[in-house]
Scaffold this motif. Structure first.
Motif, short mmCIF file in Angstrom:
data_model
loop_
_atom_site.label_atom_id
_atom_site.label_comp_id
_atom_site.label_asym_id
_atom_site.label_seq_id
_atom_site.Cartn_x
_atom_site.Cartn_y
_atom_site.Cartn_z
N LYS A 1 0.74 -1.26 0.20
CA LYS A 1 0.11 0.06 -0.05
C LYS A 1 0.89 1.35 -0.13
O LYS A 1 0.37 2.13 -0.77
N ALA A 2 2.10 1.05 0.97
CA ALA A 2 2.76 2.22 0.87
C ALA A 2 3.34 2.64 -0.63
O ALA A 2 3.56 3.85 -1.02
N GLY A 3 3.94 1.64 -1.24
CA GLY A 3 4.18 1.58 -2.74
C GLY A 3 3.13 2.06 -3.59
O GLY A 3 3.33 3.09 -4.63
N ILE A 4 1.94 1.70 -3.41
CA ILE A 4 0.97 2.19 -4.29
C ILE A 4 0.58 3.79 -4.07
O ILE A 4 0.45 4.56 -5.16
N ARG A 5 0.63 4.17 -2.80
CA ARG A 5 0.50 5.71 -2.45
C ARG A 5 1.72 6.36 -3.09
O ARG A 5 1.61 7.32 -3.54
N SER A 6 2.64 5.84 -3.10
CA SER A 6 3.87 6.51 -3.91
C SER A 6 3.64 6.65 -5.42
O SER A 6 4.02 7.56 -6.13
N GLN A 7 3.25 5.74 -5.96
CA GLN A 7 2.95 5.48 -7.34
C GLN A 7 1.70 6.48 -7.71
O GLN A 7 1.71 6.89 -9.00
N PHE A 8 0.57 6.32 -6.86
CA PHE A 8 -0.61 7.30 -7.13
C PHE A 8 -0.83 8.16 -6.00
O PHE A 8 -1.51 7.81 -5.02
N PRO A 9 -0.02 9.11 -5.79
CA PRO A 9 0.01 10.15 -4.83
C PRO A 9 -1.56 10.56 -4.50
O PRO A 9 -2.02 11.23 -3.40
N GLU A 10 -2.39 10.90 -5.58
CA GLU A 10 -3.72 11.53 -5.66
C GLU A 10 -4.61 10.42 -5.13
O GLU A 10 -5.97 10.65 -4.99
N ALA A 11 -4.35 9.11 -5.07
CA ALA A 11 -5.40 8.17 -4.58
C ALA A 11 -5.63 8.28 -3.33
O ALA A 11 -4.94 8.63 -2.37
N ASP A 12 -6.93 8.12 -2.94
CA ASP A 12 -7.36 7.94 -1.61
C ASP A 12 -7.45 6.66 -0.84
O ASP A 12 -7.07 5.63 -1.70
N GLU A 13 -7.62 6.43 0.18
CA GLU A 13 -7.80 4.97 0.93
C GLU A 13 -8.53 3.95 -0.01
O GLU A 13 -7.99 2.88 -0.09
N GLU A 14 -9.61 4.44 -0.17
CA GLU A 14 -10.49 3.36 -0.86
C GLU A 14 -9.89 3.09 -2.28
O GLU A 14 -9.72 1.80 -2.65
N GLU A 15 -9.15 4.03 -3.16
CA GLU A 15 -8.67 3.49 -4.16
C GLU A 15 -7.36 2.80 -4.09
O GLU A 15 -7.09 1.86 -4.84
N VAL A 16 -6.70 3.01 -3.24
CA VAL A 16 -5.31 2.40 -2.65
C VAL A 16 -5.80 0.89 -2.42
O VAL A 16 -4.86 -0.17 -2.96
N SER A 17 -6.87 0.60 -1.70
CA SER A 17 -7.35 -0.84 -1.28
C SER A 17 -7.53 -1.51 -2.57
O SER A 17 -7.47 -2.72 -2.65
N ARG A 18 -8.43 -0.71 -3.54
CA ARG A 18 -8.94 -1.32 -4.61
C ARG A 18 -7.60 -1.92 -5.58
O ARG A 18 -7.69 -2.92 -6.15
N ILE A 19 -6.63 -0.98 -5.69
CA ILE A 19 -5.57 -1.38 -6.44
C ILE A 19 -4.72 -2.65 -5.74
O ILE A 19 -4.28 -3.39 -6.38
N LEU A 20 -4.65 -2.49 -4.32
CA LEU A 20 -4.13 -3.67 -3.60
C LEU A 20 -5.04 -5.10 -3.99
O LEU A 20 -4.37 -5.96 -4.22
N ARG A 21 -6.02 -4.84 -3.83
CA ARG A 21 -6.98 -6.11 -4.17
C ARG A 21 -6.71 -6.51 -5.46
O ARG A 21 -6.69 -7.86 -5.85
N GLU A 22 -6.62 -5.71 -6.45
CA GLU A 22 -6.50 -6.16 -7.76
C GLU A 22 -5.19 -6.73 -8.16
O GLU A 22 -4.86 -7.79 -8.53
N ARG A 23 -4.02 -6.19 -7.12
CA ARG A 23 -2.82 -6.90 -7.40
C ARG A 23 -2.60 -8.18 -6.70
O ARG A 23 -1.92 -9.10 -7.27
N LEU A 24 -3.44 -8.31 -5.78
CA LEU A 24 -3.51 -9.54 -5.03
C LEU A 24 -4.18 -10.67 -5.97
O LEU A 24 -3.69 -11.86 -6.10
N GLU A 25 -5.27 -10.27 -6.71
CA GLU A 25 -5.92 -11.04 -7.57
C GLU A 25 -4.99 -11.36 -8.87
O GLU A 25 -5.10 -12.66 -9.26
N GLN A 26 -4.24 -10.36 -9.37
CA GLN A 26 -3.45 -10.74 -10.44
C GLN A 26 -2.36 -11.69 -9.93
O GLN A 26 -2.05 -12.80 -10.70
N GLN A 27 -1.81 -11.76 -8.84
CA GLN A 27 -0.78 -12.57 -8.18
C GLN A 27 -1.34 -14.01 -7.87
O GLN A 27 -0.83 -15.17 -8.33
N ARG A 28 -2.52 -13.91 -7.50
CA ARG A 28 -3.44 -15.25 -7.39
C ARG A 28 -3.55 -16.09 -8.72
O ARG A 28 -3.24 -17.18 -8.96
#
Length: 90
Positions: free
Chosen positions: A48-75
């Motif tokens: 999440k810290a990396g996502i916030r660095s990559q997307f500084p404009e993202a709010d917490e909901e967007e950061v969580s969505r990107i994290l879930r997306e990345r976890l699904e890609q990894q799965r």
């Protein structure tokens, strides 16, 4: 100041790994599971810290969505491409 030789450092690393393996083998299964959950939580926080660095404009909901997306890609990447018992060729 004494400089440690590469051989000494390598032996020290091997001793540390061996001790960590022995300690893990002595752990109760429930403790291993809790350690795994803590490690996953730490990895998610780091990601999440990396996502916030990559997307500084993202709010917490967007950061969580990107994290879930990345976890699904990894799965999906970790999932076997074929299932046991299926024919590889027709």
């Amino acid at each position: 100041m004494e400089v440690m030789s590469p051989e000494y450092i390598q032996a020290l690393g091997a001793d540390i790994r061996r001790e960590r393996i022995e300690r893990a083998r002595r752990q109760q299964p429930g403790d291993k599971f809790l350690d795994a959950l803590k490690l996953f939580d730490f990895a998610c926080s780091w990601t999440k810290a990396g996502i916030r660095s990559q997307f500084p404009e993202a709010d917490e909901e967007e950061v969580s969505r990107i994290l879930r997306e990345r976890l699904e890609q990894q799965r999906r990447r970790d999932e076997p491409q074929w299932k046991p018992g299926c024919m590889l060729l027709p």
